[in-house]
Design a protein around this motif. Structure first.
Motif, PDB file in Angstrom:
ATOM      1  N   LEU A  46       0.840  -1.266  -0.103  1.00 46.18           N
ATOM      2  CA  LEU A  46       0.064  -0.051   0.084  1.00 46.18           C
ATOM      3  C   LEU A  46       0.879   1.085   0.167  1.00 46.18           C
ATOM      4  CD1 LEU A  46      -2.928   1.523   0.446  1.00 46.18           C
ATOM      5  CD2 LEU A  46      -2.239   1.171   2.812  1.00 46.18           C
ATOM      6  N   PHE A  47       0.660   2.256  -1.199  1.00 40.78           N
ATOM      7  CA  PHE A  47       1.336   3.393  -0.784  1.00 40.78           C
ATOM      8  C   PHE A  47       0.125   4.787  -0.939  1.00 40.78           C
ATOM      9  CE2 PHE A  47       3.919   6.709  -2.236  1.00 40.78           C
ATOM     10  CZ  PHE A  47       5.245   6.471  -2.113  1.00 40.78           C
ATOM     11  N   GLY A  48       0.565   5.539  -0.095  1.00 44.14           N
ATOM     12  CA  GLY A  48      -0.433   6.588  -0.220  1.00 44.14           C
ATOM     13  C   GLY A  48       0.566   8.030  -0.349  1.00 44.14           C
ATOM     14  N   SER A  49      -0.123   8.789  -1.345  1.00 43.57           N
ATOM     15  CA  SER A  49       0.649  10.125  -1.847  1.00 43.57           C
ATOM     16  C   SER A  49      -0.098  11.193  -1.295  1.00 43.57           C
ATOM     17  CB  SER A  49       1.049   9.906  -3.290  1.00 43.57           C
ATOM     18  OG  SER A  49       1.664  10.987  -3.801  1.00 43.57           O
ATOM     19  N   CYS A  50       0.586  12.245  -0.637  1.00 46.25           N
ATOM     20  CA  CYS A  50       0.055  13.350   0.064  1.00 46.25           C
ATOM     21  C   CYS A  50      -1.256  13.034   0.940  1.00 46.25           C
ATOM     22  CB  CYS A  50      -0.128  14.251  -1.217  1.00 46.25           C
ATOM     23  SG  CYS A  50      -0.395  16.152  -0.441  1.00 46.25           S
TER      24      CYS A  50
ATOM     25  N   VAL B 216       0.929  15.294   8.863  1.00 45.97           N
ATOM     26  CA  VAL B 216       1.064  14.238   9.856  1.00 45.97           C
ATOM     27  C   VAL B 216       1.693  14.805  10.900  1.00 45.97           C
ATOM     28  CG1 VAL B 216       1.677  11.866  10.399  1.00 45.97           C
ATOM     29  CG2 VAL B 216       0.837  12.351   7.974  1.00 45.97           C
ATOM     30  N   SER B 217       1.060  14.981  11.962  1.00 40.31           N
ATOM     31  CA  SER B 217       1.745  15.320  12.922  1.00 40.31           C
ATOM     32  C   SER B 217       2.364  14.442  14.103  1.00 40.31           C
ATOM     33  CB  SER B 217       0.714  16.321  14.038  1.00 40.31           C
ATOM     34  OG  SER B 217      -0.596  15.692  14.227  1.00 40.31           O
TER      35      SER B 217
ATOM     36  N   ALA C 181       7.656  11.345   4.785  1.00 40.06           N
ATOM     37  CA  ALA C 181       7.656   9.966   4.387  1.00 40.06           C
ATOM     38  C   ALA C 181       7.934   8.801   5.565  1.00 40.06           C
ATOM     39  CB  ALA C 181       8.843   9.459   3.476  1.00 40.06           C
ATOM     40  N   PHE C 182       6.857   7.869   5.673  1.00 38.24           N
ATOM     41  CA  PHE C 182       7.061   6.788   6.615  1.00 38.24           C
ATOM     42  C   PHE C 182       6.588   5.509   5.840  1.00 38.24           C
ATOM     43  CE2 PHE C 182       2.465   7.709   6.841  1.00 38.24           C
ATOM     44  CZ  PHE C 182       2.074   6.378   7.093  1.00 38.24           C
TER      45      PHE C 182
ATOM     46  N   GLN D  40       4.408  12.434   2.026  1.00 40.05           N
ATOM     47  CA  GLN D  40       3.590  13.835   2.175  1.00 40.05           C
ATOM     48  C   GLN D  40       3.732  14.547   0.706  1.00 40.05           C
ATOM     49  OE1 GLN D  40       1.858  15.974   4.710  1.00 40.05           O
ATOM     50  NE2 GLN D  40       1.420  16.477   2.738  1.00 40.05           N
ATOM     51  N   PHE D  41       4.989  14.256   0.150  1.00 33.67           N
ATOM     52  CA  PHE D  41       5.239  14.915  -1.283  1.00 33.67           C
ATOM     53  C   PHE D  41       4.507  14.218  -2.403  1.00 33.67           C
ATOM     54  CE2 PHE D  41       9.008  12.390  -0.152  1.00 33.67           C
ATOM     55  CZ  PHE D  41       9.053  11.519  -0.972  1.00 33.67           C
TER      56      PHE D  41
END
Length: 256
Positions: free
Chosen positions: A95-99, A156-157, A176-177, A188-189
């Motif tokens: 799974l990959f999430g962008s922004c 993301v905090s 990124a994480f 995040q980018f």
């Protein structure tokens, strides 16, 4: 298209309303992954049913942006998408999430997201690998510092429990994480954008960012734009590493 990815099928989950942006985002993900149209199974979170069954016929899942839907808020489909994300981890589906997708993945696994325009980053900005990023199977193939395409008001905090930070910058942490025990990543980018598509996005979204109303501010953001070759290839490398048998070896050979 890279022969290594010839048989890979990816589920792209979108949270978009404007047809032009929907089409552009799909094209951007295809370009960054090197996949054909028929290899990208598209699900609209705003109108399609969301359930773990979406994972049954795909090798990986990607989640893109959402201009009008902040991760800070809860919608009728939010829990269903959380269930899909958690099912990815349970089943070992990459799974990959962008922004926005990065922010949502963080929330789905217990992280925290805040609305913070004061730390908004628009245009091209550098991020630097953390020590964990330098040791990560995917991010260790990137330079220690590299440019990325950005555009966000939320961030993301706090990372999810057990997640590791892979990249950061002075403006905002958690760029990124990944989850420590599953092939689940977020940036995040905008990993799906290159310099040209970032420029097009900024022009398209300008009316929705109050700070962009000033011509000088907008021009200054456009002046930051520059190529981001390392980040541009991240999604293809992600699929090669986690969705292709023997892909890790081929990725290591290419890096070496």
């Amino acid at each position: 298209m890279a022969p290594d990815l010839d048989h890979v099928r990816v589920r792209l989950i979108q949270v978009r309303e404007r047809p032009a942006v929907i089409a552009e985002e799909q094209a951007s993900f295809r370009e960054r992954t090197g996949l054909r149209v028929d290899q990208l199974a598209v699900t609209d979170a705003l109108s399609d049913a969301l359930s773990p069954a979406l994972l049954d016929d795909v090798d990986a899942v990607m989640i893109g942006g959402a201009g009008a839907y902040s991760v800070v808020d809860t919608f009728g489909w939010t829990q269903s998408l959380v269930d899909v994300c958690r099912a990815c981890a349970d089943r070992g589906v990459p799974l990959f999430g962008s922004c926005w997708g990065h922010q949502f993945v963080a929330r789905a696994f217990g992280g925290e997201v805040v609305h913070d325009p004061s730390r908004a980053e628009m245009g091209t900005h550098d991020v630097a690998l953390t020590a964990a990023g330098g040791a990560d199977p995917l991010f260790s193939t990137l330079p220690a510092r590299f440019p990325t395409q950005m555009g966000h008001h939320d961030r993301v905090s706090a990372l999810p429990p057990g997640a590791v930070e892979l990249a950061s910058n002075d403006r905002a942490p958690h760029q990124a994480f990944r989850l420590a025990d599953a092939p689940v990543y977020g940036t995040q980018f905008h990993s799906e954008l290159d310099e040209a598509t970032e420029r097009a996005r900024l022009v398209t979204y300008r009316p929705y960012y109050p700070e962009m109303a000033d011509d000088d501010v907008f021009a200054a953001v456009l002046d930051t734009l520059r190529p981001s070759p390392a980040a541009d290839d991240l999604l293809r490398r992600f699929l090669l590493l986690y969705a292709v048998e023997g892909g890790a070896e081929r990725l290591a050979e290419a890096a070496g």
